[in-house]
Scaffold this motif. Structure first.
Motif, PDB file in Angstrom:
ATOM      1  N   ALA A  75      22.159  48.470  -0.063  1.00 19.53           N
ATOM      2  CA  ALA A  75      20.950  47.671   0.172  1.00 19.53           C
ATOM      3  C   ALA A  75      19.940  48.473   0.984  1.00 19.53           C
ATOM      4  O   ALA A  75      18.743  48.503   0.673  1.00 19.53           O
ATOM      5  CB  ALA A  75      21.314  46.379   0.896  1.00 19.53           C
ATOM      6  N   ALA A  76      20.446  49.127   2.031  1.00 19.11           N
ATOM      7  CA  ALA A  76      19.540  49.943   2.854  1.00 19.11           C
ATOM      8  C   ALA A  76      19.016  51.133   2.058  1.00 19.11           C
ATOM      9  O   ALA A  76      17.825  51.476   2.144  1.00 19.11           O
ATOM     10  CB  ALA A  76      20.273  50.424   4.102  1.00 19.11           C
ATOM     11  N   ASN A  77      19.901  51.764   1.282  1.00 25.88           N
ATOM     12  CA  ASN A  77      19.453  52.899   0.465  1.00 25.88           C
ATOM     13  C   ASN A  77      18.461  52.472  -0.602  1.00 25.88           C
ATOM     14  O   ASN A  77      17.564  53.237  -0.977  1.00 25.88           O
ATOM     15  CB  ASN A  77      20.661  53.573  -0.198  1.00 25.88           C
ATOM     16  CG  ASN A  77      21.445  54.437   0.767  1.00 25.88           C
ATOM     17  OD1 ASN A  77      20.918  54.893   1.771  1.00 25.88           O
ATOM     18  ND2 ASN A  77      22.723  54.648   0.474  1.00 25.88           N
ATOM     19  N   PHE A  78      18.641  51.254  -1.102  1.00 35.11           N
ATOM     20  CA  PHE A  78      17.692  50.732  -2.086  1.00 35.11           C
ATOM     21  C   PHE A  78      16.294  50.676  -1.496  1.00 35.11           C
ATOM     22  O   PHE A  78      15.316  51.105  -2.124  1.00 35.11           O
ATOM     23  CB  PHE A  78      18.129  49.348  -2.556  1.00 35.11           C
ATOM     24  CG  PHE A  78      17.102  48.651  -3.409  1.00 35.11           C
ATOM     25  CD1 PHE A  78      16.963  48.983  -4.744  1.00 35.11           C
ATOM     26  CD2 PHE A  78      16.280  47.682  -2.873  1.00 35.11           C
ATOM     27  CE1 PHE A  78      16.013  48.353  -5.540  1.00 35.11           C
ATOM     28  CE2 PHE A  78      15.329  47.040  -3.649  1.00 35.11           C
ATOM     29  CZ  PHE A  78      15.193  47.378  -4.984  1.00 35.11           C
ATOM     30  N   PHE A  79      16.194  50.142  -0.298  1.00 39.81           N
ATOM     31  CA  PHE A  79      14.878  50.077   0.347  1.00 39.81           C
ATOM     32  C   PHE A  79      14.386  51.469   0.728  1.00 39.81           C
ATOM     33  O   PHE A  79      13.192  51.757   0.682  1.00 39.81           O
ATOM     34  CB  PHE A  79      14.936  49.165   1.571  1.00 39.81           C
ATOM     35  CG  PHE A  79      14.990  47.706   1.236  1.00 39.81           C
ATOM     36  CD1 PHE A  79      13.850  47.050   0.783  1.00 39.81           C
ATOM     37  CD2 PHE A  79      16.173  47.006   1.339  1.00 39.81           C
ATOM     38  CE1 PHE A  79      13.908  45.702   0.444  1.00 39.81           C
ATOM     39  CE2 PHE A  79      16.231  45.656   1.009  1.00 39.81           C
ATOM     40  CZ  PHE A  79      15.079  45.000   0.563  1.00 39.81           C
ATOM     41  N   ASN A  80      15.325  52.359   1.108  1.00 38.87           N
ATOM     42  CA  ASN A  80      14.923  53.735   1.395  1.00 38.87           C
ATOM     43  C   ASN A  80      14.295  54.394   0.181  1.00 38.87           C
ATOM     44  O   ASN A  80      13.292  55.099   0.285  1.00 38.87           O
ATOM     45  CB  ASN A  80      16.138  54.564   1.834  1.00 38.87           C
ATOM     46  CG  ASN A  80      16.609  54.202   3.224  1.00 38.87           C
ATOM     47  OD1 ASN A  80      15.837  53.695   4.030  1.00 38.87           O
ATOM     48  ND2 ASN A  80      17.876  54.431   3.497  1.00 38.87           N
ATOM     49  N   ALA A  81      14.910  54.173  -0.980  1.00 40.09           N
ATOM     50  CA  ALA A  81      14.469  54.847  -2.201  1.00 40.09           C
ATOM     51  C   ALA A  81      13.296  54.160  -2.876  1.00 40.09           C
ATOM     52  O   ALA A  81      12.529  54.810  -3.593  1.00 40.09           O
ATOM     53  CB  ALA A  81      15.642  54.951  -3.177  1.00 40.09           C
TER      54      ALA A  81
END
Length: 489
Positions: free
Chosen positions: A223-229
């Motif tokens: 989820a955090a990586n999704f927002f990062n990307a």
């Protein structure tokens, strides 16, 4: 798996993974390149936003299920595979239903006409992705990359043919939708034909707890990586509209293709390899540094070079109407150089049973990204891309910290592995700055070709002086990998 056997499996897996990444990304990029000449920026932006649903599902739900299976190393567990399949299938079905029910509401909220229709069509591809996660993890766990390479290449080729044909015929946004659907359908058929695993009507509560317990940290991290990307796409889509999102996507798509070709090919086998070596920390530390060093020696000069030639790259491949994407590509290419090696830090934490560490790191990155983009979007797309890259470099030491804690190596060892490629890339960049200044006014094609040739020559000379062992390792790997592919084909 014994040392020599594991080495052969790794070389074979890497070789096939490299062939797949280069072939698939080349096909995908060529398809995107052609379609972008027949659809406008708004259509491209709408599809880019719709695809975020599938990426969210993959990174938050499916990645956790896959990681829980791959992290078992070489061990086979039929009950675990069966249970994981039914969990992923149920999640895919729920997403399919929810997308159909909420698509119109999302379209009205985002104020992008046509978004609901695109979401509904692409939800079918998302459901197929849920059905594929277990057989793909099964093959990855066994380091059987050849069928995965075959599947990706053929499905991408068919999808490209469908998308280009419809784009040329004037079908607009439906060309992009049909391309994604064709890739999903053909890929599903080939994957299930290649994988011997077949799910049984069995479900173990104990195995479900194992999958969900392990996957919860990976999911939160996802989820955090999704927002990062993707926070940049989301912010630009909501604040600047579909046309700006399309332009930004062109600049980012060039980076994504390069990153997948240059970095993901090697990183795909990192988790299963690290998982099998986790019982031998000194050996794992040595393998980790070698793979980071080898990746950086390829990716760092490539991404620095992309940043330098971004104007000519966008102009020649996409045309003058996409010129605004060059600044986006320039900044994001510098981020790509860091992202290519950072992938291994996450793989190591997963292999060592510390997914919660990556969760915390990804959460910090996501929070900083969202706040940064909120202020940067006022200054345009290029400012968002620059902020994205600046954040990555400032906070990167946080990603390295778990490596030096989990492995018997220090900060100096990590820097020593990167130093030759970083130094050689910086020398190359300085040389090319003066070189291009002297050639100012040249046509795009001569400027691009001369820059690439001169940059490659300077980089290899400097790398040979400051990192001779890296060059030797790359030569041996290429020779061994080539022989392995020949013997298995």
């Amino acid at each position: 798996m014994s040392g020599p056997a594991l080495g052969r499996a790794v070389r074979s897996g890497m070789a096939w993974s490299i062939l797949e990444s280069w072939g698939v990304q080349l096909l995908q990029f060529l398809t995107f390149l052609v379609i972008a000449r027949y659809v406008d920026a708004t259509m491209l932006g709408i599809v880019a936003m719709a695809l975020l649903v599938g990426q969210w599902f993959q990174m938050i739900i499916l990645s956790g299920i896959s990681a829980s299976l791959v992290s078992k190393g070489g061990a086979a567990d039929a009950d675990l595979d069966d249970t994981a399949f039914w969990i992923s299938a149920a999640a895919g079905a729920l997403l399919l239903i929810a997308t159909f029910l909420l698509a119109d509401w999302v379209e009205r909220t985002a104020a992008h006409q046509g978004l609901g229709m695109v979401l509904r069509w692409l939800s079918v591809a998302n459901f197929l992705g849920a059905l594929n996660v277990v057989p793909q993890a099964w093959l990855t766990r066994a380091l059987l990359m050849r069928p995965l390479a075959t599947r990706s290449t053929i499905s991408t080729l068919v999808g490209g043919i469908v998308g280009i044909a419809l784009a040329v015929a004037g079908y607009g946004v439906m060309a992009l939708v049909a391309q994604n659907l064709a890739v999903a359908v053909i890929g599903t058929i080939i994957l299930w034909a290649a994988c011997p695993m077949r799910p049984r009507l069995r479900f173990s509560r104990e195995k479900a707890r194992d999958v969900l317990f392990y996957g919860r940290h990976v999911g939160v991290t996802g989820a955090a990586n999704f927002f990062n990307a993707n926070a940049d796409i989301m912010v630009i889509g909501l604040a600047l509209g579909g046309a700006a999102t399309g332009i930004y996507t062109v600049g980012k798509r060039a980076l994504l293709a390069a990153n997948l070709m240059l970095a993901r090919a090697l990183s795909r086998v990192a988790l299963p390899v690290f998982s099998q070596l986790k019982g031998d920390p000194p050996r794992l530390a040595k393998a980790f540094l070698r793979i980071v060093s080898a990746t950086s020696s390829i990716t760092t000069p490539a991404f620095v070079g992309l940043a330098i030639v971004s104007d000519e790259f966008i102009f020649l491949l996409f045309g003058p109407r996409w010129a605004a994407a060059a600044d986006v590509m320039r900044y994001l290419s510098l981020f790509g150089a860091l992202q290519a090696i950072g992938i291994y830090n996450q793989s190591l934490m997963l292999a060592m049973g510390k997914p919660q560490w990556q969760t915390w790191l990804a959460g910090i990155y996501a929070l900083v990204n969202i706040v940064t983009f909120f202020f940067a979007v006022e200054y345009g797309m290029a400012a968002v891309a620059a902020a994205f890259t600046a954040r990555a470099y400032i906070l990167y030491p946080l990603s390295v910290w778990p490596v030096v804690v989990l492995l018997p190596l220090g900060w100096r060892d990590y820097w020593k592995a990167l130093r030759p490629s970083v130094v050689a890339s910086l020398v190359m960049a300085v040389f090319l700055w003066g070189f291009r200044f002297a050639l100012a006014g040249q046509a795009p094609i001569p400027m691009l070709l001369s820059t690439v040739i001169a940059g490659a020559a300077v980089y290899m000379v400097v790398l040979g002086l400051v990192g001779r062992t890296i060059v030797i390792d790359m030569f041996h790997f290429a020779r061994a990998g080539g022989k392995r592919v020949s013997s298995t084909s």
